[in-house]
Scaffold this motif. Structure first.
Motif, PDB file in Angstrom:
ATOM      1  N   ASN A  45      -4.031   3.786   0.291  1.00 28.26           N
ATOM      2  CA  ASN A  45      -4.929   4.837   0.380  1.00 28.26           C
ATOM      3  C   ASN A  45      -4.548   5.668   1.727  1.00 28.26           C
ATOM      4  O   ASN A  45      -4.880   7.006   1.720  1.00 28.26           O
ATOM      5  CB  ASN A  45      -6.346   4.417   0.643  1.00 28.26           C
ATOM      6  CG  ASN A  45      -6.694   3.838  -0.695  1.00 28.26           C
ATOM      7  OD1 ASN A  45      -6.528   4.406  -1.809  1.00 28.26           O
ATOM      8  ND2 ASN A  45      -7.868   2.803  -0.794  1.00 28.26           N
ATOM      9  N   GLU A  48      -1.758   7.888   1.092  1.00 31.06           N
ATOM     10  CA  GLU A  48      -1.948   9.159   0.310  1.00 31.06           C
ATOM     11  C   GLU A  48      -2.678  10.015   1.049  1.00 31.06           C
ATOM     12  O   GLU A  48      -2.650  11.382   0.989  1.00 31.06           O
ATOM     13  CB  GLU A  48      -2.963   8.631  -0.872  1.00 31.06           C
ATOM     14  CG  GLU A  48      -2.011   7.893  -1.986  1.00 31.06           C
ATOM     15  CD  GLU A  48      -3.072   7.528  -3.105  1.00 31.06           C
ATOM     16  OE1 GLU A  48      -4.047   7.383  -2.875  1.00 31.06           O
ATOM     17  OE2 GLU A  48      -2.512   7.303  -4.245  1.00 31.06           O
ATOM     18  N   ARG A  52      -1.527  13.936   1.778  1.00 31.29           N
ATOM     19  CA  ARG A  52      -2.417  15.025   1.654  1.00 31.29           C
ATOM     20  C   ARG A  52      -2.498  15.839   2.939  1.00 31.29           C
ATOM     21  O   ARG A  52      -2.495  17.221   2.944  1.00 31.29           O
ATOM     22  CB  ARG A  52      -3.680  14.696   0.989  1.00 31.29           C
ATOM     23  CG  ARG A  52      -3.823  14.304  -0.324  1.00 31.29           C
ATOM     24  CD  ARG A  52      -5.203  14.010  -0.897  1.00 31.29           C
ATOM     25  NE  ARG A  52      -5.206  13.175  -1.857  1.00 31.29           N
ATOM     26  CZ  ARG A  52      -5.481  11.918  -1.652  1.00 31.29           C
ATOM     27  NH1 ARG A  52      -6.200  11.498  -0.441  1.00 31.29           N
ATOM     28  NH2 ARG A  52      -5.549  10.953  -2.506  1.00 31.29           N
ATOM     29  N   GLY A  66       2.670  12.984  -9.150  1.00 31.13           N
ATOM     30  CA  GLY A  66       2.489  11.647  -8.161  1.00 31.13           C
ATOM     31  C   GLY A  66       2.174  10.590  -8.969  1.00 31.13           C
ATOM     32  O   GLY A  66       1.420  10.357  -9.704  1.00 31.13           O
ATOM     33  N   LEU A  68       1.996   6.167  -8.705  1.00 33.93           N
ATOM     34  CA  LEU A  68       2.094   4.652  -7.929  1.00 33.93           C
ATOM     35  C   LEU A  68       2.393   3.730  -8.974  1.00 33.93           C
ATOM     36  O   LEU A  68       1.991   3.589 -10.011  1.00 33.93           O
ATOM     37  CB  LEU A  68       0.637   4.357  -7.754  1.00 33.93           C
ATOM     38  CG  LEU A  68      -0.103   4.888  -6.241  1.00 33.93           C
ATOM     39  CD1 LEU A  68      -1.633   4.922  -6.320  1.00 33.93           C
ATOM     40  CD2 LEU A  68       0.710   4.609  -5.121  1.00 33.93           C
ATOM     41  N   ILE A  77       5.065   5.089  -4.175  1.00 38.41           N
ATOM     42  CA  ILE A  77       4.691   6.277  -4.137  1.00 38.41           C
ATOM     43  C   ILE A  77       5.620   7.495  -4.474  1.00 38.41           C
ATOM     44  O   ILE A  77       6.665   7.615  -3.633  1.00 38.41           O
ATOM     45  CB  ILE A  77       3.769   6.813  -3.154  1.00 38.41           C
ATOM     46  CG1 ILE A  77       2.691   5.733  -2.756  1.00 38.41           C
ATOM     47  CG2 ILE A  77       3.120   8.021  -3.215  1.00 38.41           C
ATOM     48  CD1 ILE A  77       1.857   5.887  -1.649  1.00 38.41           C
TER      49      ILE A  77
END
Length: 118
Positions: A45, A48, A52, A66, A68, A77
């Motif tokens: 998390n 990610e 972003r 994208g 995972l 990723i």
């Protein structure tokens, strides 16, 4: 007077005129790239959010995929990105920033052949 002849010659014979148009079109074309980062599952998390944030900083990078993928305690990723040659600096910044994170074990980026990206 001698210079006027040369100026007239170069105005009428522009062998590189079409080349500059082609280079400009190539600059505007979005080329496909893939960024792959391997990180700890517990920190996915955070990574990610970092991605972003990096892409959201005025960058014109467009993520079109994208993924995972779990590999035990590590997650991979994968981002597939399209950007122009001028915008490629944003991809370099993203990869560099991911490489500075402790939870990221490896990161790489590569160009995708146009045949595979289409």
């Amino acid at each position: 007077m001698h210079l006027e002849k040369w100026e007239k010659f170069f105005r009428n014979h522009r062998p590189f005129g079409s080349l500059s148009v082609n280079l400009q079109a190539a600059e505007e074309e979005r080329l496909p790239y893939r960024v792959v980062a391997l990180c700890r599952s517990a920190n996915v998390n955070h990574i990610e959010q970092l991605i972003r944030h990096q892409i959201g900083q005025g960058s014109a990078i467009h993520i079109y995929q994208g993924v995972l993928v779990g590999e035990g305690n590590l997650m991979r990723i994968t981002l597939e990105i399209r950007c122009t040659i001028q915008e490629r600096a944003g991809v370099v910044r993203l990869v560099t920033r991911l490489g500075l994170e402790k939870s990221v074990r490896s990161v790489r980026w590569e160009s995708i052949p146009k045949k595979l990206a289409a």
